[in-house]
Scaffold this motif. Structure first.
Motif, PDB file in Angstrom:
ATOM      1  N   ILE A   1       0.850  -1.193   0.000  1.00  0.00           N
ATOM      2  CA  ILE A   1       0.000   0.000   0.000  1.00  0.00           C
ATOM      3  C   ILE A   1       0.886   1.245   0.000  1.00  0.00           C
ATOM      4  O   ILE A   1       1.774   1.382   0.846  1.00  0.00           O
ATOM      5  CB  ILE A   1      -0.924   0.009   1.227  1.00  0.00           C
ATOM      6  CG1 ILE A   1      -1.825  -1.224   1.206  1.00  0.00           C
ATOM      7  CG2 ILE A   1      -1.768   1.280   1.251  1.00  0.00           C
ATOM      8  CD1 ILE A   1      -2.724  -1.354   2.414  1.00  0.00           C
ATOM      9  N   GLY A   2       0.641   2.141  -0.923  1.00  0.00           N
ATOM     10  CA  GLY A   2       1.437   3.364  -1.019  1.00  0.00           C
ATOM     11  C   GLY A   2       1.045   4.382   0.036  1.00  0.00           C
ATOM     12  O   GLY A   2      -0.116   4.493   0.418  1.00  0.00           O
ATOM     13  N   SER A   3       2.021   5.145   0.521  1.00  0.00           N
ATOM     14  CA  SER A   3       1.760   6.137   1.568  1.00  0.00           C
ATOM     15  C   SER A   3       0.892   7.290   1.071  1.00  0.00           C
ATOM     16  O   SER A   3       0.217   7.946   1.859  1.00  0.00           O
ATOM     17  CB  SER A   3       3.084   6.677   2.117  1.00  0.00           C
ATOM     18  OG  SER A   3       3.866   7.232   1.077  1.00  0.00           O
ATOM     19  N   ARG A   4       0.883   7.562  -0.233  1.00  0.00           N
ATOM     20  CA  ARG A   4       0.033   8.637  -0.766  1.00  0.00           C
ATOM     21  C   ARG A   4      -1.439   8.234  -0.706  1.00  0.00           C
ATOM     22  O   ARG A   4      -2.310   9.074  -0.544  1.00  0.00           O
ATOM     23  CB  ARG A   4       0.425   8.951  -2.210  1.00  0.00           C
ATOM     24  CG  ARG A   4       1.798   9.605  -2.339  1.00  0.00           C
ATOM     25  CD  ARG A   4       2.079   9.975  -3.780  1.00  0.00           C
ATOM     26  NE  ARG A   4       3.384  10.608  -3.928  1.00  0.00           N
ATOM     27  CZ  ARG A   4       3.889  11.015  -5.086  1.00  0.00           C
ATOM     28  NH1 ARG A   4       3.184  10.864  -6.195  1.00  0.00           N
ATOM     29  NH2 ARG A   4       5.086  11.563  -5.134  1.00  0.00           N
TER      30      ARG A   4
ATOM     31  N   LEU B   1      -1.138   3.491   6.566  1.00  0.00           N
ATOM     32  CA  LEU B   1      -0.748   2.127   6.205  1.00  0.00           C
ATOM     33  C   LEU B   1       0.361   2.111   5.151  1.00  0.00           C
ATOM     34  O   LEU B   1       0.627   1.064   4.562  1.00  0.00           O
ATOM     35  CB  LEU B   1      -1.958   1.346   5.678  1.00  0.00           C
ATOM     36  CG  LEU B   1      -3.038   0.980   6.688  1.00  0.00           C
ATOM     37  CD1 LEU B   1      -4.205   0.300   5.973  1.00  0.00           C
ATOM     38  CD2 LEU B   1      -2.493   0.074   7.786  1.00  0.00           C
ATOM     39  N   GLY B   2       0.988   3.249   4.908  1.00  0.00           N
ATOM     40  CA  GLY B   2       2.039   3.333   3.896  1.00  0.00           C
ATOM     41  C   GLY B   2       3.121   2.301   4.115  1.00  0.00           C
ATOM     42  O   GLY B   2       3.722   2.223   5.179  1.00  0.00           O
ATOM     43  N   GLY B   3       3.383   1.466   3.111  1.00  0.00           N
ATOM     44  CA  GLY B   3       4.392   0.424   3.201  1.00  0.00           C
ATOM     45  C   GLY B   3       3.853  -0.911   3.672  1.00  0.00           C
ATOM     46  O   GLY B   3       4.549  -1.924   3.586  1.00  0.00           O
ATOM     47  N   GLU B   4       2.618  -0.943   4.150  1.00  0.00           N
ATOM     48  CA  GLU B   4       2.017  -2.200   4.615  1.00  0.00           C
ATOM     49  C   GLU B   4       1.810  -3.146   3.432  1.00  0.00           C
ATOM     50  O   GLU B   4       1.382  -2.759   2.361  1.00  0.00           O
ATOM     51  CB  GLU B   4       0.665  -1.915   5.279  1.00  0.00           C
ATOM     52  CG  GLU B   4      -0.048  -3.149   5.783  1.00  0.00           C
ATOM     53  CD  GLU B   4       0.560  -3.723   7.043  1.00  0.00           C
ATOM     54  OE1 GLU B   4       0.341  -4.912   7.310  1.00  0.00           O
ATOM     55  OE2 GLU B   4       1.256  -2.963   7.766  1.00  0.00           O
TER      56      GLU B   4
END
Length: 248
Positions: free
Chosen positions: A65-68, A73-76
């Protein structure tokens, strides 16, 4: 039931339609141990089948999942998870491809279920279905690559080999647990760089993206003990990124 043919296990434990991840997807690697912690720690029949019948490779791929799209959850990394595998107890090459399809629920900062991935800070996942395919059949179904000039083919092969070497290093460095005085064990390096996403997806990053990734790595290196295994691992990744940049 034999695993020498394409198997589609349609036993679905749950039916769940959650928030769409179409705009959030990017390549990301994940280890077998991480997946087991995420979705294989139950006694459901489908989980038991996977654990008893298949030997998954140590490293697989996931949806990142992207942080934008979701700052919380960015990086999850979430499912579906893709692993090479073989029969449990067998040796030799992994001759199967296993897709672990998951269902999920998102929660916001108030620990309430949410349909808005942008507000989510936590996700629960469970195994919903498994598809097993013969790896040799999967490869034979792929269209043959277009012929390239010898020089171009050689460069592309070198780039692909370099990126394949870097992928496991990215996964290891991103999961280094820091334990110096004053920091909890759960603290992670969690390097976020566009170059990493592209490399994990098998794409060649730009020189600027590689430089940014190296800068982040050097900035985080001060948080690990000098001369430690973690520092050497980070330095190895930096060296491999620099070598990849020369192949542009």
């Amino acid at each position: 039931m034999t695993l020498n043919r394409i198997l589609s296990l349609t036993v679905v434990l749950f039916v769940f339609f959650g928030p769409s991840l179409d705009v959030a997807r990017a390549g990301g690697s994940i280890s077998k141990g991480e997946v087991e912690e995420k979705i294989l720690s139950t006694d459901k029949p489908l989980v038991i089948y996977v654990l008893r019948s298949l030997d998954l490779a140590p490293q697989g791929s996931a949806t990142r999942i992207g942080s934008r799209v979701s700052p919380g959850l960015g990086g999850e990394r979430v499912g579906p998870f893709l692993f090479e595998a073989r029969r449990a107890g067998s040796k030799g090459e992994y001759n199967l491809q296993v897709e672990l399809k998951t269902a999920r629920i998102f929660f916001d900062a108030q620990n309430k279920r949410t349909e808005d991935i942008g507000q989510a800070v936590r996700v629960n996942e469970w195994l919903a279905a498994v598809q097993v395919r013969n790896l040799t059949e999967r490869k034979s179904e792929e269209e043959p690559p277009a012929k390239a000039k010898p020089a171009e083919s050689t460069l592309a092969q070198k780039q692909a080999a370099a990126m394949k070497k870097i992928q496991p290093l990215i996964a290891k460095v991103n999961n280094i647990a820091l334990t110096p005085k004053g920091l909890p064990i759960a603290v992670k390096l969690n390097i976020k760089a566009a170059a990493f996403d592209k490399i994990n997806a098998g794409q060649m990053p730009s020189s600027a993206e590689i430089t940014d990734a190296i800068g982040q790595l050097k900035g985080k290196m001060v948080t690990v003990k000098s001369g430690s295994t973690d520092e050497k691992m980070i330095q190895e990744l930096i060296s491999e990124l620099q070598a990849l940049d020369k192949l542009r």
